[in-house]
Design an enzyme around this catalytic site. Structure first.
Site, mmCIF file in Angstrom:
data_model
loop_
_atom_site.group_PDB
_atom_site.id
_atom_site.type_symbol
_atom_site.label_atom_id
_atom_site.label_comp_id
_atom_site.label_asym_id
_atom_site.label_seq_id
_atom_site.Cartn_x
_atom_site.Cartn_y
_atom_site.Cartn_z
ATOM 1 N N ASP A 141 1.354 -14.902 12.665
ATOM 2 C CA ASP A 141 0.231 -15.629 12.081
ATOM 3 C C ASP A 141 -0.733 -14.608 11.478
ATOM 4 O O ASP A 141 -1.430 -13.887 12.192
ATOM 5 C CB ASP A 141 -0.467 -16.449 13.175
ATOM 6 N N HIS B 147 -7.423 13.902 -7.878
ATOM 7 C CA HIS B 147 -7.471 12.921 -8.977
ATOM 8 C C HIS B 147 -6.780 13.519 -10.190
ATOM 9 O O HIS B 147 -7.180 14.551 -10.708
ATOM 10 C CB HIS B 147 -8.922 12.581 -9.322
ATOM 11 N N LYS C 197 -8.955 -16.116 16.156
ATOM 12 C CA LYS C 197 -8.989 -15.429 14.853
ATOM 13 C C LYS C 197 -10.336 -14.766 14.575
ATOM 14 O O LYS C 197 -10.747 -14.618 13.426
ATOM 15 C CB LYS C 197 -8.587 -16.379 13.721
ATOM 16 N N GLU D 288 0.835 -1.196 0.000
ATOM 17 C CA GLU D 288 0.000 0.000 0.000
ATOM 18 C C GLU D 288 0.868 1.243 0.000
ATOM 19 O O GLU D 288 1.565 1.541 0.977
ATOM 20 C CB GLU D 288 -0.914 0.016 1.227
#
Length: 771
Positions: free
Chosen positions: A291, A381, A217, A83
């Protein structure tokens, strides 16, 4: 029944089995050459993965430094992510936290839970079993802890629901996250318990190792309140000054927006409250071998701001951070390095690891919320202004034919080969770095080895240039993260700056300067301009660093001796004289005349940021002076006595080199403008003079430049014009450096801005009588 395909090597992780699987997939039409490559061998795959076929890579960036109050320690963290802008935001937050005195973090508890389920024919028996099981805690603890050197059974908490009994085994697990460890411990403890239950007259229908009561989880109210993993809080006090200077936001606006966003979060049933803590946690998880399935529960964070005198108290609570510094993926070599970078590899570091994760995640929370509140979050943009794809140049085209297209006459005919050369480059230019923020096409510097028919070889440098539009787009993107108004003004007035048309100017200047006798610049070999492909390239001689006396020395101005400084001033003076006499008659239409007052609002916005960064009254005056200030600048420019010349406009030791034979070499002419020559001189002196220089030192070099430039105006008038040039340089370039330094960290900024301001004082203080 269908026949199930058999993949070779099932159950084996040897290299042979891996190659068999890859060969099998290739026969099925799948090509996994990139995945198949990697540094991990079969020993690394054992007990980490099954049916291994290779690896994938995730880029790892550096977060930090971040000041931790405990021990006054500067810490770093690796973050693996795809990212863009994540690390920039983390680091902006880290800077704000550090300048406010650092982060304090506290671990509250560590717990790992496994929750077997036992089913009975009726609800009554399930309830009796739950009550009976509590009395067996000592035996359960003995059996469970016998399976591990690290697990300690804290409690066993039963929950009876209809005909089921759920037994929550709650452990501490040392430096491991503990999911596998507690599964094994609980399995053996339950086998013992069920044997004893049978003797006590209980007749369960069945039991399973997990009835979903551990929240493994998953997010749950139980895990939030009772804890699973490590519970940790990071806190910091941020002053109003740091909020304004680093995060570009004021405390009341931050608190106001957060209050009502929390209200909606509660209304929507959002779990916890945070902005994007998961991004920082995921980055560290991926880099350190955690994990990844535990990311969901580990990111259930509670971010809070509290108003305090002159600032805010920021905190981030992570109730369920499931992490470890031993076992599992943490044992792989790169993950070990990543943990070592944090000072967290091996036993004894689980709590430190949790505190560091919380600290960096707090930095990201603050930076992102501030960007949202300050208007920097939604980047402009960028419209590319085309209705169809552009046939951009690709690296495969960089060969002999492409290079031959740059050459003319005999050189083109004699060129036999042109190959990319594996030569390290000094670094990325500021303009290239700006355009890279928004640009996906091929740009940058490419060394080539040229071979000619007569056996001669030579090195050349190909420059594939971003367009002015792309540079300005990158500049706007950077500005959006600094100050939204700055980005808005760049959108409105960027085309009036020196960055407009930068892709055309450098080649035009090189061609023009070849008309000089011994031009003080690299040898021009040729160029290409294909507007339809947005292709703008130049080919110049390669400057081998080993053959240069001084090269890329912006951070080492002391390396320039008196004779070297004189050579630089003499060389740029020759350019000024040549252009004034040879090029003024309509030559170089690609190079405009500089008129900063035409972009007054833009430069005032730069000055406002510079005022906030430096605190110097010069910038505040320029930012607050309004239209009258900039009109006065225009009037003063019209009154100058010095005629214009071709000005490099970026004349400093980054773009000026000295060959070992004493010849000067000035390069990177993409910001060239028509302006008074003093503009180059004052920039050079701001970089080259020592901090705290004496007025006589500056005047000595100014007089030298005056003499070498062959000026047609009196010395006193020339010196007065130099004062104007210094003010213009501060307003248009130094303000850019100070603004960019908020994100980019230009190490020379403090020295150069201080020298330029001192130079302005010297020039304004020298009277005609003293001259």
């Amino acid at each position: 029944m269908r026949t199930y395909p058999t993949v070779p090597g099932r159950g084996h992780n040897s290299e042979r089995a891996r190659q068999e699987r890859l060969a099998y997939l290739k026969l099925q039409g799948y090509h996994l050459e990139a995945i198949a490559e990697g540094t991990l061998g079969e020993l690394h795959f054992q007990h980490k993965i099954e049916a291994a076929i290779g690896t994938v890579e995730i880029p790892v960036g550096l977060a930090g430094p971040l000041l931790f109050q405990e021990g006054e320690e500067w810490v770093y963290a690796p973050m693996a992510t795809l990212e863009g802008a994540l690390l920039a935001s983390v680091n902006r937050g880290a800077k704000a936290l550090s300048l406010s005195g650092g982060v304090a973090a506290e671990v509250h508890r560590q717990r790992m839970v496994r929750c077997p389920m036992v089913l009975f024919p009726g609800a009554g028996e399930a309830a009796r079993f739950a009550t009976w099981a509590v009395a067996q805690l000592d035996g359960l603890r003995q059996k469970a802890e016998a399976q591990s050197n690290h697990a300690r059974l804290l409690s066993m908490e039963p929950v009876a629901i209809e005909r089921s009994a759920h037994l929550r085994f709650v452990y501490t697990t040392g430096d491991a996250s503990g999911q596998n460890m507690t599964t094994a411990c609980t399995w053996y403890a339950m086998k013992w318990l069920m044997g004893k239950a049978s003797k006590a007259g209980f007749e369960p229908e069945q039991w399973v190792i997990e009835g979903n009561g551990s929240s493994d989880k998953k997010l749950s109210a139980y895990a939030q309140e009772s804890g699973r993993g490590i519970a940790v809080t990071a806190r910091a006090l941020l002053s109003s000054e740091v909020l304004a200077k680093v995060l570009r936001v004021k405390a009341p606006a931050l608190l106001d927006c957060m209050q009502y966003s929390k209200e909606l979060a509660r209304k929507d049933g959002m779990w916890g409250y945070n902005i994007n803590a998961a991004n920082a946690i995921a980055g560290v998880f991926a880099a350190t071998g955690q994990d990844l399935g535990s990311l969901h529960e580990s990111s259930g964070a509670f971010f809070d701001l509290e108003e305090v005198e002159d600032g805010v108290l920021a905190s981030l609570y992570l109730p369920n951070l499931v992490t470890g510094t031993v076992g599992g993926g943490t044992m792989l070599p790169k993950q070990q390095e990543a943990l070592a970078l944090m000072g967290c590899n091996g036993a004894g570091h689980a709590h430190r690891f949790a505190r560091l994760i919380a600290g960096f995640a707090l930095g990201l929370e603050l930076s992102t919320l501030s960007a949202i509140v300050g208007g920097q979050f939604a980047a402009v943009h960028e419209r590319m202004g085309r209705n169809k794809p552009v046939n951009w140049l690709v690296k495969a085209e960089l060969g002999t034919d492409f290079i031959r297209g740059h050459l003319a006459g005999d050189k083109a005919a004699q060129l036999e080969s042109a190959q990319l050369a594996a030569i390290p480059l000094a670094g990325e230019g500021i303009l290239s770095g700006l355009s890279a923020r928004v640009n996906r096409k091929l740009t940058g510097l490419f060394p080539f080895r040229l071979g000619y028919a007569n056996g001669r070889t030579a090195l050349a440098l190909l420059k594939l240039k971003p367009t002015g539009h792309e540079v300005l787009s990158g500049l706007r993107k950077m500005a959006r993260a600094i100050e939204p108004q700055l980005a808005d003004e760049l959108e409105r007035g960027g085309h009036l700056t020196e960055y407009e048309g930068c892709h055309l100017k450098e080649g035009a200047v090189y061609r023009a300067l070849q008309g000089m006798e011994c031009p003080p610049c690299p040898l021009w070999l040729g160029g290409l301009e294909e507007e339809a492909r947005e292709l703008y390239s130049i080919l110049i001689e390669w400057l081998p660093e080993g053959e240069m006396k001084l090269f890329n020395t912006e951070q080492e101005p002391w390396l320039w001796g008196a004779d070297d400084i004189a050579t630089a001033l003499d060389g740029i003076g020759r350019v000024h004289r040549f252009s004034r006499h040879q090029l003024m008659a309509g030559a170089l239409p690609e190079v405009p005349h500089f008129a900063p007052w035409s972009a007054a609002r833009l430069y005032a916005a730069f000055a406002a940021v510079a005022a906030q960064e430096s605190g110097h009254p010069f910038w505040a005056g320029a930012a607050e002076g309004g239209p009258a200030y900039w009109r006065s600048l225009e009037v003063r420019r019209q009154q100058l006595a010095t005629p214009k010349a071709l000005v490099h406009n970026d004349f400093n030791p980054r773009n000026v080199a000295l060959r070992r034979d004493g010849r000067l070499c000035i390069y990177d002419w993409e910001l060239a403008m028509w302006n008074i020559p003093q503009r180059d001189i004052v920039e050079w002196l701001s970089f080259i003079l020592p901090t705290g220089f004496k007025p006589g030192e500056a005047l000595q070099w100014l007089r030298h430049a005056y003499a070498m430039g062959g000026q047609p105006v009196p010395w006193a008038a020339w010196l007065k014009d130099a004062g104007y040039a210094t003010e213009e340089y501060l307003l248009t370039r130094v303000s850019f450096y100070l603004s960019g330094n908020v994100l980019a960290d230009y190490p020379f900024v403090e020295r150069v801005s201080g020298n330029a301001l001192r130079l302005l004082e010297v020039l304004n203080g020298v009277s005609k009588e003293a001259l």
